[in-house]
Design a protein around this motif. Structure first.
Motif, PDB file in Angstrom:
ATOM      1  N   ASP A 161      24.055  46.342  79.426  1.00 26.92           N
ATOM      2  CA  ASP A 161      25.023  45.628  78.574  1.00 26.92           C
ATOM      3  C   ASP A 161      26.404  45.675  79.215  1.00 26.92           C
ATOM      4  OD1 ASP A 161      23.170  44.961  76.602  1.00 26.92           O
ATOM      5  OD2 ASP A 161      23.726  46.635  75.294  1.00 26.92           O
ATOM      6  N   GLY A 162      26.790  46.863  79.663  1.00 28.29           N
ATOM      7  CA  GLY A 162      28.097  47.013  80.297  1.00 28.29           C
ATOM      8  C   GLY A 162      28.240  46.161  81.539  1.00 28.29           C
ATOM      9  N   PHE A 163      27.189  46.102  82.331  1.00 33.38           N
ATOM     10  CA  PHE A 163      27.240  45.288  83.545  1.00 33.38           C
ATOM     11  C   PHE A 163      27.334  43.801  83.189  1.00 33.38           C
ATOM     12  CE2 PHE A 163      25.452  43.287  87.400  1.00 33.38           C
ATOM     13  CZ  PHE A 163      26.412  43.737  88.288  1.00 33.38           C
ATOM     14  N   GLY A 164      26.604  43.378  82.175  1.00 42.13           N
ATOM     15  CA  GLY A 164      26.690  41.985  81.717  1.00 42.13           C
ATOM     16  C   GLY A 164      28.091  41.627  81.262  1.00 42.13           C
ATOM     17  N   ILE A 165      28.726  42.549  80.558  1.00 36.20           N
ATOM     18  CA  ILE A 165      30.103  42.333  80.098  1.00 36.20           C
ATOM     19  C   ILE A 165      31.036  42.194  81.297  1.00 36.20           C
ATOM     20  CG2 ILE A 165      32.050  43.498  78.965  1.00 36.20           C
ATOM     21  CD1 ILE A 165      29.967  44.479  76.853  1.00 36.20           C
ATOM     22  N   LYS A 166      30.852  43.028  82.303  1.00 42.71           N
ATOM     23  CA  LYS A 166      31.685  42.933  83.509  1.00 42.71           C
ATOM     24  C   LYS A 166      31.486  41.584  84.199  1.00 42.71           C
ATOM     25  CE  LYS A 166      32.274  47.828  84.491  1.00 42.71           C
ATOM     26  NZ  LYS A 166      32.073  48.936  85.432  1.00 42.71           N
ATOM     27  N   LEU A 167      30.234  41.124  84.291  1.00 39.58           N
ATOM     28  CA  LEU A 167      29.973  39.821  84.903  1.00 39.58           C
ATOM     29  C   LEU A 167      30.615  38.693  84.103  1.00 39.58           C
ATOM     30  CD1 LEU A 167      26.192  40.100  85.903  1.00 39.58           C
ATOM     31  CD2 LEU A 167      28.185  40.293  87.403  1.00 39.58           C
ATOM     32  N   LEU A 168      30.510  38.763  82.787  1.00 46.42           N
ATOM     33  CA  LEU A 168      31.104  37.726  81.939  1.00 46.42           C
ATOM     34  C   LEU A 168      32.624  37.703  82.093  1.00 46.42           C
ATOM     35  CD1 LEU A 168      30.506  35.496  79.872  1.00 46.42           C
ATOM     36  CD2 LEU A 168      30.715  37.230  78.071  1.00 46.42           C
ATOM     37  N   GLN A 177      37.122  36.115  78.117  1.00 50.74           N
ATOM     38  CA  GLN A 177      37.765  37.314  77.571  1.00 50.74           C
ATOM     39  C   GLN A 177      36.787  38.047  76.655  1.00 50.74           C
ATOM     40  OE1 GLN A 177      41.282  38.212  77.605  1.00 50.74           O
ATOM     41  NE2 GLN A 177      42.312  36.338  78.167  1.00 50.74           N
ATOM     42  N   ILE A 178      36.944  39.369  76.558  1.00 51.03           N
ATOM     43  CA  ILE A 178      36.064  40.199  75.729  1.00 51.03           C
ATOM     44  C   ILE A 178      36.917  41.026  74.773  1.00 51.03           C
ATOM     45  CG2 ILE A 178      34.266  41.980  75.704  1.00 51.03           C
ATOM     46  CD1 ILE A 178      33.391  39.526  77.269  1.00 51.03           C
ATOM     47  N   SER A 202      36.797  55.767  66.930  1.00 47.92           N
ATOM     48  CA  SER A 202      36.153  56.720  67.820  1.00 47.92           C
ATOM     49  C   SER A 202      36.799  56.722  69.203  1.00 47.92           C
ATOM     50  CB  SER A 202      34.670  56.344  67.938  1.00 47.92           C
ATOM     51  OG  SER A 202      34.051  57.059  68.960  1.00 47.92           O
ATOM     52  N   GLN A 203      37.047  57.907  69.711  1.00 45.02           N
ATOM     53  CA  GLN A 203      37.552  58.054  71.079  1.00 45.02           C
ATOM     54  C   GLN A 203      36.501  57.601  72.089  1.00 45.02           C
ATOM     55  OE1 GLN A 203      41.052  58.388  70.392  1.00 45.02           O
ATOM     56  NE2 GLN A 203      40.725  59.167  72.448  1.00 45.02           N
ATOM     57  N   VAL A 204      35.235  57.777  71.742  1.00 40.41           N
ATOM     58  CA  VAL A 204      34.147  57.358  72.627  1.00 40.41           C
ATOM     59  C   VAL A 204      34.234  55.852  72.883  1.00 40.41           C
ATOM     60  CG1 VAL A 204      31.628  57.208  72.865  1.00 40.41           C
ATOM     61  CG2 VAL A 204      32.652  59.222  71.821  1.00 40.41           C
ATOM     62  N   VAL A 205      34.527  55.095  71.840  1.00 36.92           N
ATOM     63  CA  VAL A 205      34.650  53.638  71.981  1.00 36.92           C
ATOM     64  C   VAL A 205      35.821  53.305  72.891  1.00 36.92           C
ATOM     65  CG1 VAL A 205      35.171  51.487  70.751  1.00 36.92           C
ATOM     66  CG2 VAL A 205      33.514  53.103  69.805  1.00 36.92           C
ATOM     67  N   LEU A 206      36.963  53.944  72.674  1.00 41.37           N
ATOM     68  CA  LEU A 206      38.122  53.688  73.535  1.00 41.37           C
ATOM     69  C   LEU A 206      37.796  53.980  74.995  1.00 41.37           C
ATOM     70  CD1 LEU A 206      41.187  55.059  71.527  1.00 41.37           C
ATOM     71  CD2 LEU A 206      40.588  52.679  72.011  1.00 41.37           C
ATOM     72  N   HIS A 207      37.110  55.089  75.228  1.00 34.90           N
ATOM     73  CA  HIS A 207      36.758  55.472  76.597  1.00 34.90           C
ATOM     74  C   HIS A 207      35.818  54.456  77.227  1.00 34.90           C
ATOM     75  CE1 HIS A 207      36.124  58.111  79.995  1.00 34.90           C
ATOM     76  NE2 HIS A 207      34.821  57.957  79.834  1.00 34.90           N
ATOM     77  N   ARG A 208      34.790  54.046  76.500  1.00 38.04           N
ATOM     78  CA  ARG A 208      33.826  53.087  77.044  1.00 38.04           C
ATOM     79  C   ARG A 208      34.472  51.723  77.289  1.00 38.04           C
ATOM     80  NH1 ARG A 208      29.933  51.868  80.407  1.00 38.04           N
ATOM     81  NH2 ARG A 208      28.393  50.410  79.617  1.00 38.04           N
ATOM     82  N   MET A 209      35.302  51.260  76.372  1.00 42.16           N
ATOM     83  CA  MET A 209      35.944  49.953  76.536  1.00 42.16           C
ATOM     84  C   MET A 209      36.921  49.977  77.706  1.00 42.16           C
ATOM     85  SD  MET A 209      34.274  48.288  74.411  1.00 42.16           S
ATOM     86  CE  MET A 209      32.941  49.441  74.121  1.00 42.16           C
ATOM     87  N   ASN A 261      36.583  51.825  80.340  1.00 41.52           N
ATOM     88  CA  ASN A 261      35.703  51.827  81.512  1.00 41.52           C
ATOM     89  C   ASN A 261      35.215  50.418  81.846  1.00 41.52           C
ATOM     90  OD1 ASN A 261      32.536  52.118  82.401  1.00 41.52           O
ATOM     91  ND2 ASN A 261      33.870  53.626  83.405  1.00 41.52           N
ATOM     92  N   LEU A 262      35.009  49.591  80.830  1.00 39.71           N
ATOM     93  CA  LEU A 262      34.547  48.217  81.032  1.00 39.71           C
ATOM     94  C   LEU A 262      35.695  47.231  81.258  1.00 39.71           C
ATOM     95  CD1 LEU A 262      31.753  48.016  78.311  1.00 39.71           C
ATOM     96  CD2 LEU A 262      31.466  48.280  80.798  1.00 39.71           C
ATOM     97  N   GLY A 263      36.937  47.703  81.165  1.00 41.67           N
ATOM     98  CA  GLY A 263      38.086  46.826  81.356  1.00 41.67           C
ATOM     99  C   GLY A 263      38.401  45.959  80.151  1.00 41.67           C
TER     100      GLY A 263
END
Length: 175
Positions: A43-50, A56-57, A65-72, A74-76
């Motif tokens: 999913d993350g790789f697909g988001i990066k490709l898009l 825009q995403i 959640s801090q986890v969400v902030l960290h993951r987002m 990381n995905l830019g």
């Protein structure tokens, strides 16, 4: 499917719910109250490709959640709206900020809390294991469930409709 691809061709912004869409909805909470979530790497790789294809995403989630902030991060993904039980105002704020029309935005949800945004977006998408009402109000349903490839399904659908998928994937086909 022709109507879905026509809608997808117009999309300049994809907004994802988090729990049940970018994750399978399971929440792991430690004794200390720390929350953990599992995100699918494809999913993350697909988001990066898009994103690389020019779309825009954003994410809008009812939880905080801090986890969400960290993951987002990381995905830019810079458009992160947390603690928004009422998601429509955040969606309208983001669309206005990016100077877009709602028809140029897709929204991916899984539950009834997502319905107001799904009914407003130009392309409403429900993940395969969404609540029946979310499925009923969706223009399209992903083949995969939330946190199990659904976001990748969305990204590839939009890139296919915008004729950017082959270009994005071709980078990995050459030696």
């Amino acid at each position: 499917m022709k109507d879905i691809l026509a809608r997808a061709a117009q999309i300049k912004l994809v907004v994802f719910d988090v729990d049940g869409v970018l994750t399978d909805g399971t929440l792991f909470v430690g004794d200390d109250g720390q929350e953990y979530k599992a995100f699918h790497s494809r999913d993350g790789f697909g988001i990066k490709l898009l994103r690389q294809s020019g779309v825009q995403i954003g994410v809008i989630t009812a939880r905080n959640s801090q986890v969400v902030l960290h993951r987002m991060e990381n995905l830019g993904i810079e458009h992160v709206y947390q603690n928004r039980l009422e998601k429509l105002p955040a969606f309208e704020e983001l669309v206005a900020k990016l100077e877009l029309q709602p028809e140029q935005a897709a929204y991916v949800g899984d539950d009834v809390v997502d319905l107001p945004v799904m009914r407003r977006a130009g392309l409403a998408i429900a993940v395969q294991d969404a609540h029946p009402l979310a499925k009923q109000h969706a223009h399209w349903q992903t083949p995969h469930g939330g946190g199990r490839g659904a976001a990748r399904d969305v990204c590839e659908l939009i890139m296919e409709a915008q004729e950017t998928l082959d270009e994005q994937l071709s980078k990995y086909l050459h030696e």
